[in-house]
Design a protein around this motif. Structure first.
Motif, PDB file in Angstrom:
ATOM      1  N   VAL A   1       0.752  -1.114   0.103  1.00  0.00           N
ATOM      2  CA  VAL A   1      -0.052  -0.098   0.125  1.00  0.00           C
ATOM      3  C   VAL A   1       0.975   1.180   0.013  1.00  0.00           C
ATOM      4  O   VAL A   1       1.858   1.221   0.508  1.00  0.00           O
ATOM      5  CB  VAL A   1      -0.826   0.037   1.311  1.00  0.00           C
ATOM      6  CG1 VAL A   1      -2.139  -1.101   1.100  1.00  0.00           C
ATOM      7  CG2 VAL A   1      -0.084  -0.197   2.524  1.00  0.00           C
ATOM      8  N   ASP A   2       0.132   2.179  -0.531  1.00  0.00           N
ATOM      9  CA  ASP A   2       0.958   3.543  -0.335  1.00  0.00           C
ATOM     10  C   ASP A   2       0.097   4.527  -0.123  1.00  0.00           C
ATOM     11  O   ASP A   2      -1.384   4.394  -0.148  1.00  0.00           O
ATOM     12  CB  ASP A   2       1.255   3.899  -1.878  1.00  0.00           C
ATOM     13  CG  ASP A   2       2.570   2.956  -2.591  1.00  0.00           C
ATOM     14  OD1 ASP A   2       3.675   3.354  -2.239  1.00  0.00           O
ATOM     15  OD2 ASP A   2       2.094   2.017  -3.255  1.00  0.00           O
TER      16      ASP A   2
ATOM     17  N   ALA B   1       4.492   7.711   1.771  1.00  0.00           N
ATOM     18  CA  ALA B   1       4.709   6.523   2.516  1.00  0.00           C
ATOM     19  C   ALA B   1       4.393   5.251   1.665  1.00  0.00           C
ATOM     20  O   ALA B   1       3.476   5.133   0.892  1.00  0.00           O
ATOM     21  CB  ALA B   1       3.883   6.306   3.923  1.00  0.00           C
ATOM     22  N   ASN B   2       5.047   4.270   2.102  1.00  0.00           N
ATOM     23  CA  ASN B   2       4.921   2.936   1.707  1.00  0.00           C
ATOM     24  C   ASN B   2       4.986   1.791   2.644  1.00  0.00           C
ATOM     25  O   ASN B   2       5.825   1.713   3.209  1.00  0.00           O
ATOM     26  CB  ASN B   2       5.781   2.568   0.351  1.00  0.00           C
ATOM     27  CG  ASN B   2       5.687   1.287  -0.389  1.00  0.00           C
ATOM     28  OD1 ASN B   2       6.430   0.344   0.511  1.00  0.00           O
ATOM     29  ND2 ASN B   2       5.241   0.985  -1.269  1.00  0.00           N
ATOM     30  N   ALA B   3       4.192   0.819   2.645  1.00  0.00           N
ATOM     31  CA  ALA B   3       4.068  -0.258   3.430  1.00  0.00           C
ATOM     32  C   ALA B   3       4.070  -1.606   2.521  1.00  0.00           C
ATOM     33  O   ALA B   3       2.899  -1.709   1.839  1.00  0.00           O
ATOM     34  CB  ALA B   3       2.990  -0.210   4.519  1.00  0.00           C
TER      35      ALA B   3
ATOM     36  N   TRP C   1      -2.173   4.092  10.262  1.00  0.00           N
ATOM     37  CA  TRP C   1      -2.282   3.462   8.832  1.00  0.00           C
ATOM     38  C   TRP C   1      -1.175   2.433   8.509  1.00  0.00           C
ATOM     39  O   TRP C   1      -1.692   1.352   7.871  1.00  0.00           O
ATOM     40  CB  TRP C   1      -2.070   4.618   7.727  1.00  0.00           C
ATOM     41  CG  TRP C   1      -1.870   4.402   6.260  1.00  0.00           C
ATOM     42  CD1 TRP C   1      -2.970   4.087   5.378  1.00  0.00           C
ATOM     43  CD2 TRP C   1      -0.595   4.015   5.510  1.00  0.00           C
ATOM     44  NE1 TRP C   1      -2.446   3.623   4.071  1.00  0.00           N
ATOM     45  CE2 TRP C   1      -1.306   3.600   4.364  1.00  0.00           C
ATOM     46  CE3 TRP C   1       0.555   4.223   5.995  1.00  0.00           C
ATOM     47  CZ2 TRP C   1      -0.281   3.474   3.167  1.00  0.00           C
ATOM     48  CZ3 TRP C   1       1.685   3.928   4.885  1.00  0.00           C
ATOM     49  CH2 TRP C   1       1.311   3.556   3.627  1.00  0.00           C
ATOM     50  N   ALA C   2       0.149   2.588   8.854  1.00  0.00           N
ATOM     51  CA  ALA C   2       0.966   1.487   8.630  1.00  0.00           C
ATOM     52  C   ALA C   2       0.663   0.412   9.441  1.00  0.00           C
ATOM     53  O   ALA C   2       1.000  -0.725   8.897  1.00  0.00           O
ATOM     54  CB  ALA C   2       2.466   2.063   8.978  1.00  0.00           C
ATOM     55  N   GLU C   3       0.285   0.427  10.771  1.00  0.00           N
ATOM     56  CA  GLU C   3       0.250  -0.550  11.641  1.00  0.00           C
ATOM     57  C   GLU C   3      -1.037  -1.468  11.038  1.00  0.00           C
ATOM     58  O   GLU C   3      -0.872  -2.835  11.005  1.00  0.00           O
ATOM     59  CB  GLU C   3      -0.149  -0.139  12.895  1.00  0.00           C
ATOM     60  CG  GLU C   3      -0.533  -1.324  14.066  1.00  0.00           C
ATOM     61  CD  GLU C   3      -0.639  -0.778  15.327  1.00  0.00           C
ATOM     62  OE1 GLU C   3      -0.892  -1.759  16.260  1.00  0.00           O
ATOM     63  OE2 GLU C   3      -0.755   0.399  15.726  1.00  0.00           O
ATOM     64  N   LYS C   4      -2.050  -0.635  10.581  1.00  0.00           N
ATOM     65  CA  LYS C   4      -3.174  -1.464  10.215  1.00  0.00           C
ATOM     66  C   LYS C   4      -2.716  -2.251   8.877  1.00  0.00           C
ATOM     67  O   LYS C   4      -3.093  -3.510   8.501  1.00  0.00           O
ATOM     68  CB  LYS C   4      -4.573  -0.645   9.812  1.00  0.00           C
ATOM     69  CG  LYS C   4      -5.542  -1.225   8.945  1.00  0.00           C
ATOM     70  CD  LYS C   4      -6.585  -0.135   8.478  1.00  0.00           C
ATOM     71  CE  LYS C   4      -7.600  -0.616   7.826  1.00  0.00           C
ATOM     72  NZ  LYS C   4      -7.533  -0.446   6.418  1.00  0.00           N
ATOM     73  N   GLU C   5      -1.887  -1.642   7.813  1.00  0.00           N
ATOM     74  CA  GLU C   5      -1.743  -2.269   6.703  1.00  0.00           C
ATOM     75  C   GLU C   5      -0.704  -3.316   6.700  1.00  0.00           C
ATOM     76  O   GLU C   5      -0.547  -4.254   5.756  1.00  0.00           O
ATOM     77  CB  GLU C   5      -1.142  -0.999   5.515  1.00  0.00           C
ATOM     78  CG  GLU C   5      -2.321  -0.113   5.322  1.00  0.00           C
ATOM     79  CD  GLU C   5      -3.782  -0.904   4.728  1.00  0.00           C
ATOM     80  OE1 GLU C   5      -3.595  -1.611   4.057  1.00  0.00           O
ATOM     81  OE2 GLU C   5      -4.711  -0.164   4.723  1.00  0.00           O
ATOM     82  N   THR C   6       0.159  -3.478   7.552  1.00  0.00           N
ATOM     83  CA  THR C   6       1.059  -4.337   7.959  1.00  0.00           C
ATOM     84  C   THR C   6       0.541  -5.347   8.848  1.00  0.00           C
ATOM     85  O   THR C   6       1.518  -6.124   9.582  1.00  0.00           O
ATOM     86  CB  THR C   6       2.446  -3.831   8.468  1.00  0.00           C
ATOM     87  OG1 THR C   6       2.470  -3.216   9.543  1.00  0.00           O
ATOM     88  CG2 THR C   6       2.845  -2.895   7.177  1.00  0.00           C
TER      89      THR C   6
END
Length: 192
Positions: free
Chosen positions: A94-95, A167-169, A140-145
């Motif tokens: 995700v970005d 940002a990118n995850a 966002w990063a926590e949710k997406e990872t």
């Protein structure tokens, strides 16, 4: 647009970056995602113009914004397709783009970000709510990872001078076909 040529160009860029990273004398492990770099720089190129955009095209070995957007949309559609067999590897990519509310974005850029890159795009108040924006990006990063990255941005890294965050995850979970020999493994600290 030739997809094979785009893949070859992206491979060349990736190898160039890897060569630069690995040229430094270091005993540290290095992990980087060429795909993440390609996509984030393509988003930036799509929102740039003039010499900055041309430098990004040169670095990414691309001819135009249309070329980058086409390639990105092909990559993202393959990555985001749910074609893995049950129990197979899991890949989440995700970005996100966070832009200060004082900046106006061209509608065409907004469309490119959401359509070609499938990226989240948020207008935020860096001036008065930098801590809240930091928390938003980290959530966002926590949710997406799946909870693996809890603090993408350390407290204090975003302030009232911040205008943009790209940002990118990337989350990957899979099992090795050939497992590592347990007697050759060692435990050390890992930081990023």
């Amino acid at each position: 647009m030739d997809l094979r040529e785009s893949i070859a160009n992206q491979t060349n860029v990736s190898l160039s970056v890897a060569k630069h990273l690995f040229s430094k004398e270091s005993d540290n492990n290095i992990v980087f995602s060429p795909l993440s770099l390609q996509v984030v720089l393509s988003i930036i190129a799509s929102g740039s113009e003039g010499p900055t955009q041309q430098q990004l095209f040169n670095f990414l070995q691309s001819k135009s914004t249309d070329h980058l957007n086409y390639f990105a949309s092909q990559l993202v559609s393959v990555i985001l397709s749910d074609a893995s067999p049950a129990g197979g590897p899991l890949l989440s990519f995700v970005d996100g783009v966070w832009v200060d509310q004082t900046l106006s974005l061209q509608p065409s850029f907004q469309q490119i970000v959401s359509t070609h890159f499938k990226a989240a795009l948020s207008s935020v108040d860096f001036q008065n709510k930098a801590v809240e924006v930091t928390n938003e990006v980290n959530s966002w990063a926590e949710k997406e990872t799946n909870g693996l990255i809890k603090e993408l941005l350390p407290l204090g890294s975003v302030n009232n001078a911040t205008r943009l965050i790209f940002a990118n995850a990337l989350y990957f979970k899979g099992a090795w076909n050939d497992k590592f020999d347990a007697s050759k493994r060692k435990t050390t600290s890992f930081t990023f």
